[in-house]
Structure formats: structure tokens, C-alpha cells
Design a protein around this motif. Sequence first.
Motif, PDB file in Angstrom:
ATOM      1  N   GLY A  50       0.810  -1.207   0.000  1.00  0.00           N
ATOM      2  CA  GLY A  50       0.000   0.000   0.000  1.00  0.00           C
ATOM      3  C   GLY A  50       0.845   1.260   0.000  1.00  0.00           C
ATOM      4  N   MET A  51       1.931   1.253   0.783  1.00  0.00           N
ATOM      5  CA  MET A  51       2.819   2.414   0.836  1.00  0.00           C
ATOM      6  C   MET A  51       3.497   2.645  -0.511  1.00  0.00           C
ATOM      7  SD  MET A  51       6.045   3.130   3.406  1.00  0.00           S
ATOM      8  CE  MET A  51       6.958   1.696   2.811  1.00  0.00           C
ATOM      9  N   ILE A  52       3.996   1.573  -1.132  1.00  0.00           N
ATOM     10  CA  ILE A  52       4.674   1.702  -2.430  1.00  0.00           C
ATOM     11  C   ILE A  52       3.709   2.248  -3.486  1.00  0.00           C
ATOM     12  CG2 ILE A  52       5.743   0.411  -4.331  1.00  0.00           C
ATOM     13  CD1 ILE A  52       6.901  -1.483  -2.181  1.00  0.00           C
ATOM     14  N   ALA A  53       2.506   1.674  -3.535  1.00  0.00           N
ATOM     15  CA  ALA A  53       1.520   2.128  -4.524  1.00  0.00           C
ATOM     16  C   ALA A  53       1.163   3.593  -4.307  1.00  0.00           C
ATOM     17  CB  ALA A  53       0.268   1.256  -4.443  1.00  0.00           C
ATOM     18  N   THR A  54       1.012   3.989  -3.048  1.00  0.00           N
ATOM     19  CA  THR A  54       0.627   5.370  -2.765  1.00  0.00           C
ATOM     20  C   THR A  54       1.748   6.341  -3.103  1.00  0.00           C
ATOM     21  OG1 THR A  54      -0.730   4.518  -0.942  1.00  0.00           O
ATOM     22  CG2 THR A  54      -0.390   6.887  -1.023  1.00  0.00           C
ATOM     23  N   VAL A  55       3.001   5.938  -2.931  1.00  0.00           N
ATOM     24  CA  VAL A  55       4.128   6.801  -3.310  1.00  0.00           C
ATOM     25  C   VAL A  55       4.101   7.064  -4.817  1.00  0.00           C
ATOM     26  CG1 VAL A  55       6.635   6.897  -3.576  1.00  0.00           C
ATOM     27  CG2 VAL A  55       5.649   6.258  -1.382  1.00  0.00           C
ATOM     28  N   PHE A  56       3.884   6.014  -5.612  1.00  0.00           N
ATOM     29  CA  PHE A  56       3.823   6.187  -7.067  1.00  0.00           C
ATOM     30  C   PHE A  56       2.684   7.128  -7.452  1.00  0.00           C
ATOM     31  CE2 PHE A  56       6.645   2.568  -7.300  1.00  0.00           C
ATOM     32  CZ  PHE A  56       7.324   2.743  -8.492  1.00  0.00           C
ATOM     33  N   ILE A  57       1.505   6.889  -6.877  1.00  0.00           N
ATOM     34  CA  ILE A  57       0.359   7.741  -7.182  1.00  0.00           C
ATOM     35  C   ILE A  57       0.603   9.160  -6.675  1.00  0.00           C
ATOM     36  CG2 ILE A  57      -2.092   8.128  -6.702  1.00  0.00           C
ATOM     37  CD1 ILE A  57      -2.326   5.015  -6.483  1.00  0.00           C
ATOM     38  N   GLY A  58       1.149   9.267  -5.471  1.00  0.00           N
ATOM     39  CA  GLY A  58       1.389  10.574  -4.871  1.00  0.00           C
ATOM     40  C   GLY A  58       2.368  11.421  -5.655  1.00  0.00           C
ATOM     41  N   LEU A  59       3.372  10.782  -6.269  1.00  0.00           N
ATOM     42  CA  LEU A  59       4.354  11.536  -7.059  1.00  0.00           C
ATOM     43  C   LEU A  59       3.699  12.217  -8.254  1.00  0.00           C
ATOM     44  CD1 LEU A  59       7.435   9.144  -6.959  1.00  0.00           C
ATOM     45  CD2 LEU A  59       7.343  11.477  -6.057  1.00  0.00           C
ATOM     46  N   VAL A 399       9.322  15.614 -11.942  1.00  0.00           N
ATOM     47  CA  VAL A 399       9.759  14.421 -11.215  1.00  0.00           C
ATOM     48  C   VAL A 399      10.491  13.495 -12.176  1.00  0.00           C
ATOM     49  CG1 VAL A 399       9.004  12.401  -9.904  1.00  0.00           C
ATOM     50  CG2 VAL A 399       7.864  14.612  -9.576  1.00  0.00           C
ATOM     51  N   LYS A 400      11.716  13.120 -11.824  1.00  0.00           N
ATOM     52  CA  LYS A 400      12.506  12.250 -12.684  1.00  0.00           C
ATOM     53  C   LYS A 400      11.842  10.871 -12.797  1.00  0.00           C
ATOM     54  CE  LYS A 400      16.980  14.427 -11.724  1.00  0.00           C
ATOM     55  NZ  LYS A 400      18.359  14.239 -11.204  1.00  0.00           N
ATOM     56  N   GLY A 401      11.852  10.352 -14.021  1.00  0.00           N
ATOM     57  CA  GLY A 401      11.286   9.025 -14.252  1.00  0.00           C
ATOM     58  C   GLY A 401       9.776   8.984 -14.333  1.00  0.00           C
ATOM     59  N   MET A 402       9.134  10.152 -14.519  1.00  0.00           N
ATOM     60  CA  MET A 402       7.674  10.173 -14.544  1.00  0.00           C
ATOM     61  C   MET A 402       7.114   9.338 -15.683  1.00  0.00           C
ATOM     62  SD  MET A 402       4.941  11.068 -13.021  1.00  0.00           S
ATOM     63  CE  MET A 402       5.471  12.321 -11.836  1.00  0.00           C
ATOM     64  N   GLY A 403       7.875   9.177 -16.761  1.00  0.00           N
ATOM     65  CA  GLY A 403       7.432   8.342 -17.874  1.00  0.00           C
ATOM     66  C   GLY A 403       7.221   6.894 -17.468  1.00  0.00           C
ATOM     67  N   VAL A 404       7.895   6.463 -16.417  1.00  0.00           N
ATOM     68  CA  VAL A 404       7.703   5.117 -15.862  1.00  0.00           C
ATOM     69  C   VAL A 404       6.770   5.160 -14.657  1.00  0.00           C
ATOM     70  CG1 VAL A 404       8.859   3.161 -14.765  1.00  0.00           C
ATOM     71  CG2 VAL A 404       9.954   4.338 -16.681  1.00  0.00           C
ATOM     72  N   ILE A 405       6.940   6.179 -13.820  1.00  0.00           N
ATOM     73  CA  ILE A 405       6.149   6.282 -12.598  1.00  0.00           C
ATOM     74  C   ILE A 405       4.651   6.354 -12.904  1.00  0.00           C
ATOM     75  CG2 ILE A 405       5.590   7.812 -10.655  1.00  0.00           C
ATOM     76  CD1 ILE A 405       8.571   8.562 -10.601  1.00  0.00           C
ATOM     77  N   ALA A 406       4.269   7.166 -13.893  1.00  0.00           N
ATOM     78  CA  ALA A 406       2.847   7.377 -14.182  1.00  0.00           C
ATOM     79  C   ALA A 406       2.139   6.093 -14.620  1.00  0.00           C
ATOM     80  CB  ALA A 406       2.675   8.486 -15.218  1.00  0.00           C
ATOM     81  N   PRO A 407       2.664   5.348 -15.624  1.00  0.00           N
ATOM     82  CA  PRO A 407       1.955   4.109 -15.989  1.00  0.00           C
ATOM     83  C   PRO A 407       1.954   3.063 -14.886  1.00  0.00           C
ATOM     84  CG  PRO A 407       4.019   4.312 -17.200  1.00  0.00           C
ATOM     85  CD  PRO A 407       3.772   5.621 -16.543  1.00  0.00           C
ATOM     86  N   VAL A 408       3.042   2.989 -14.109  1.00  0.00           N
ATOM     87  CA  VAL A 408       3.072   2.045 -12.987  1.00  0.00           C
ATOM     88  C   VAL A 408       2.016   2.421 -11.954  1.00  0.00           C
ATOM     89  CG1 VAL A 408       4.450   1.223 -11.028  1.00  0.00           C
ATOM     90  CG2 VAL A 408       5.473   1.362 -13.300  1.00  0.00           C
ATOM     91  N   ALA A 409       1.881   3.729 -11.688  1.00  0.00           N
ATOM     92  CA  ALA A 409       0.861   4.192 -10.742  1.00  0.00           C
ATOM     93  C   ALA A 409      -0.540   3.832 -11.231  1.00  0.00           C
ATOM     94  CB  ALA A 409       0.978   5.710 -10.556  1.00  0.00           C
ATOM     95  N   PHE A 410      -0.785   3.995 -12.531  1.00  0.00           N
ATOM     96  CA  PHE A 410      -2.098   3.673 -13.089  1.00  0.00           C
ATOM     97  C   PHE A 410      -2.389   2.180 -12.970  1.00  0.00           C
ATOM     98  CE2 PHE A 410      -5.215   2.842 -16.411  1.00  0.00           C
ATOM     99  CZ  PHE A 410      -6.084   3.914 -16.286  1.00  0.00           C
ATOM    100  N   ILE A 411      -1.403   1.351 -13.256  1.00  0.00           N
ATOM    101  CA  ILE A 411      -1.579  -0.103 -13.159  1.00  0.00           C
ATOM    102  C   ILE A 411      -1.822  -0.520 -11.708  1.00  0.00           C
ATOM    103  CG2 ILE A 411      -0.378  -2.321 -13.402  1.00  0.00           C
ATOM    104  CD1 ILE A 411       1.002  -1.116 -15.892  1.00  0.00           C
TER     105      ILE A 411
END
Length: 531
Positions: A50-59, A399-411
Motif C-alpha cells: 500500500g505504501m509503495i503504490a501510494t508513493v507512485f500515485i502521490g508523485l 519528477v525524474k522518471g515520470m514516464g515510468v512512474i505514471a503508468p506504474v501508478a495507473f496499473i
Amino acid sequence: MSEKNVRKELGTFALLMTGLGTIIGSGWLFGAWKAASVAGPAAVIAWVLGMIATVFIGLTYAELGTMFPQTGGMVRYAQHSHGPFVGFLSGWANWIAIVSVIPVEAVASVQYMSSWPWEWAGRLYDGQELSPAGLLLAGALIIVYFLLNFWTVRLFAAANSAITVFKLAVPLLTVAGLIAAGFHAENFTDHGGFAPHGWSGVLTAVATSGVVFAFNGFQSPVNLAGEAKNPSRSIPIAVVGSILMAGGIYILLQVAFIGAVSPEQAAKGWGGIHFNSPFADLAIALNLNWLALLLFADAFVSPSGAGITNTATTARMVYGMKENGYMPKIFGSIHPKYGVPRAALWLNLAVAFVFLFLFRGWGSLAEVISVATLISYATGPVAVMVLRQRDVANRPIRVKGMGVIAPVAFILASLILYWATWPLTGKVVLIMVLGLPIYLYYQAKEGWTDFIPRLKAGLWLIGYLAFIVLVSCLGSERFGGYNLIPYGVDMLLIAACALAFYFWGIRSARRAGSVREDREEKVRKAWIASL
């Protein structure tokens, strides 16, 4: 009145305390018990996930919050990226999720009171829901939250920061006290093993046992971005910092809870353990009377701190929805002296009382809040990538790496939404649909000229929600479905199709020029001025 009347008085520490104060609410008082009942000792893993997922979404929202440091920002970003239709669906889901947190925090305080050693306290809660006396007391707490936000932003910030310091100390003392008094390490391996309900139980715990609900408060600093002194610096620190700090505390609390349960209780099965006031009941069983008294006091402080903060942020959400064009003009009024949206506060007070009387127990309402929140989170990762491609004048951080962070957050948001189990997913999506008449009313006032383009920009979101509901219904029986899609295949299908919907959402973004031009066009709309 307009955004110019909003007072920019919140610094980095105040915003960090706001995020942390909202996260450390009733979730820590009940989350460990609820997660253990679903996942057993493996609930520890649920908090990590839950913490990992929320960090991705929060970024994704941290970048949006600095790009658009607006009051009620969480309900406004999808409006900028995809137009009014998607903006309304996202804003409606987010508002419903957060406004219902206000009564659930009051319910949590009263539910803990029911374990007080007096006969009258035991009559406040019957094990399932609050009694009429309990409802009356919870209603009084909601009014207190309202009054602390009614006068000034400074009063809210001062009260919240002081409360949050206390709220951090009590969970840490709880961890130390329970581990020192009686820690049964064998509870992690005996009584069905580490994951007695399988890994599907761990995943369901993330979605429905208060984990997502507990981390939901990260968006408070984003919604208060319009009142931040230096949003480009403060918002990312407040968002990510509050998630990580709270996540560490929640993991320690889960470990302490598993170890503190007596082996005799654990032998009956983790799902059969029932507490009215989980940590307080454990403290009493271990003769930690000092800790029980502290927990009874914190049962007012922790939920009340979150309730106060959510009262503030939901008022800013209503203000933001009015700015988007979905609320009457009065809800955009900012008091010229105190700098708070008082009319919005009154609206949320009324809605909070409705939720209080409809949902009288902590667990059932926490489930609904979690799913509604996840629906609103789906637009953030898409919006941030769309707006990166636009000519947005204000872009203080990338935010660095947003091209990866955003789709991972959506998934991740999509998977957690699926793990919430059928039919809960379908019920909450239905609640989202019930808000559409409000959108259609304001669309009619403006005229139907732009309706089809706006609808086309939102077809990806409609298809996405329909897909989630369909797979949830037909998916694995471990997540409440009819088992037509086997376990494992269901999650692969969700992940793969979520990625497809993510790219469809980016391509569907309206091409109406820059965000600044869109704002100016909206301001010129005569129908907004006539509301």
C-alpha cells in the motif's frame, strides 16, 4: 470572490503535518486489526504494498500540485487535461471519498469510547454500528471539526500541527509498549502460517481493510497548494514525506499487533478475532493500563485531527468544483477576512451528517471510501503526462522518471481497485454514475455544442470503469467474482489492459490549446457568471 482572496500562509512543515495528520487518523486505530483478519501475519506485506503504490500515485499528484497550486487541486487537474466531463467524474469520485472521511473519523472516536470502563460507554456501540447516543456524540465531534475550520486558515494549521505531534508519539509508544509487554513471535508462523488466507488475502487487505483508506490523507497538501507559501518546494516534500513516515509507523503497528495477540486467540483463526477498540483492548489484556488510557485519549485526537484536516480539504474541493463549473457560485465564495470557503464548509457539514446516519460503522464506510478514492486516482497519472506535453507556463518541478512512474501508478491503482472484490467495485462505480445528472444540468445551462467532443475525451474513462467492473464480476472467486477468469490470469489481464487504457487516455486529451487559453475561455463563459 476569487482565488485572490485565498491566504498563502502554509509553510512546508505545516503542509507535512497536514498530510501526516490526515494519514494518521482512525486508520491506525483499526487498520492493523482489519488487515490481520483478512491476511493474517502477512498483513505486514499489505502495508508495504500500500505504501509503495501510494508513493507512485502521490508523485504524479505532487508534480500536478506544483504545476497548478490551486485550492481544491485534486478535483481540478483532470479538467485541465481532458475537459469538463472527465474533470467532473474525477472530481465527484474524489469529493465523495474525502467528504465521507469526516463522519468515519467521528465514528472511530466514539467506537473506541465504547470500551471505556463505564456502563454508559458500552451503550454507544453494539459491535456493528453506533447507537442513537453514539450518533449524537459523533455528530457533536463533526461540529467541532467544522468550527475549527470556520474562522481562519491559521487556526486550522496551528491546531493540526499540535495534534499531529501528539498523534505521532502515541502510535510509537503503542508499538514499544506492546512489544515489551508480551511479543509472541510464533504468531507469525503458527496458526495457519504466515499467509493463512493465501496471497489473495494480502491483496484484498490492501484494498478493503483500511490500507488504502489509511494512506488517503497524502492528498491534503495537494488540495491546500493554493494556500502554500512555496508550493514548488513544499508540496513534494509534504506528499512523499507524509506517506513514507506514516508507512513506517503502520508497518511497526502491524508487527506489534500480530505479536501482541495471545496464542490462544490466534489459534481460533485471525478472522475470528473481534475487538471494539483493538489496541486499547490488547493493552488492557496485557495490564498496560497507562497505554489503554493514552489510547482512549488518542482515539479522540487521531481521528479528530484527520477529521479537522478533511473538513478543510473537502471545502477546498467544493471550491475547486465550483471553479470547474459544477457547483453554484456561492460555493466559490472565499471570506475576505478569514480566507476560508465558508459556504463550502456548510455544504460538507450537511453531507457529513448524511453519511454519518447512513453508515454507522467504521469498516463498511472505510471500504467504500477506499474504492471511490482509487477511481479518482486513475486520472492523475494520465493527466500529468498529458499536461507535460502542453504549454504549461508554471512547471517548477519535473519528477525524474515520470514516464515510468505514471503508468506504474495507473496499473497499481487498477489492480488495487480489482482486489477490492466484487460486488463492492460495482456498487461504488454505480455511486459515480449517480453524479452524472449534476454534470448534465450544468452542461445544459452552457449548451450542447461542446458535449460530443467532451464525451469523446472521456470515453477512455467510461471504458476503463466498465472493464474493471466486468473483470471484477467474472474474475477469480478469491476476489468475489464468478471464477470465469482464473486467479493469476485475472491480474495479468487487468495490468495489460490498464496500460492500454492509460495510453488511450493520453491520446484522448482534448487539443484546445494551452491550459492558460482554456482558463480564459472558461472565464468568458456567460453561464458561469449567471450561476
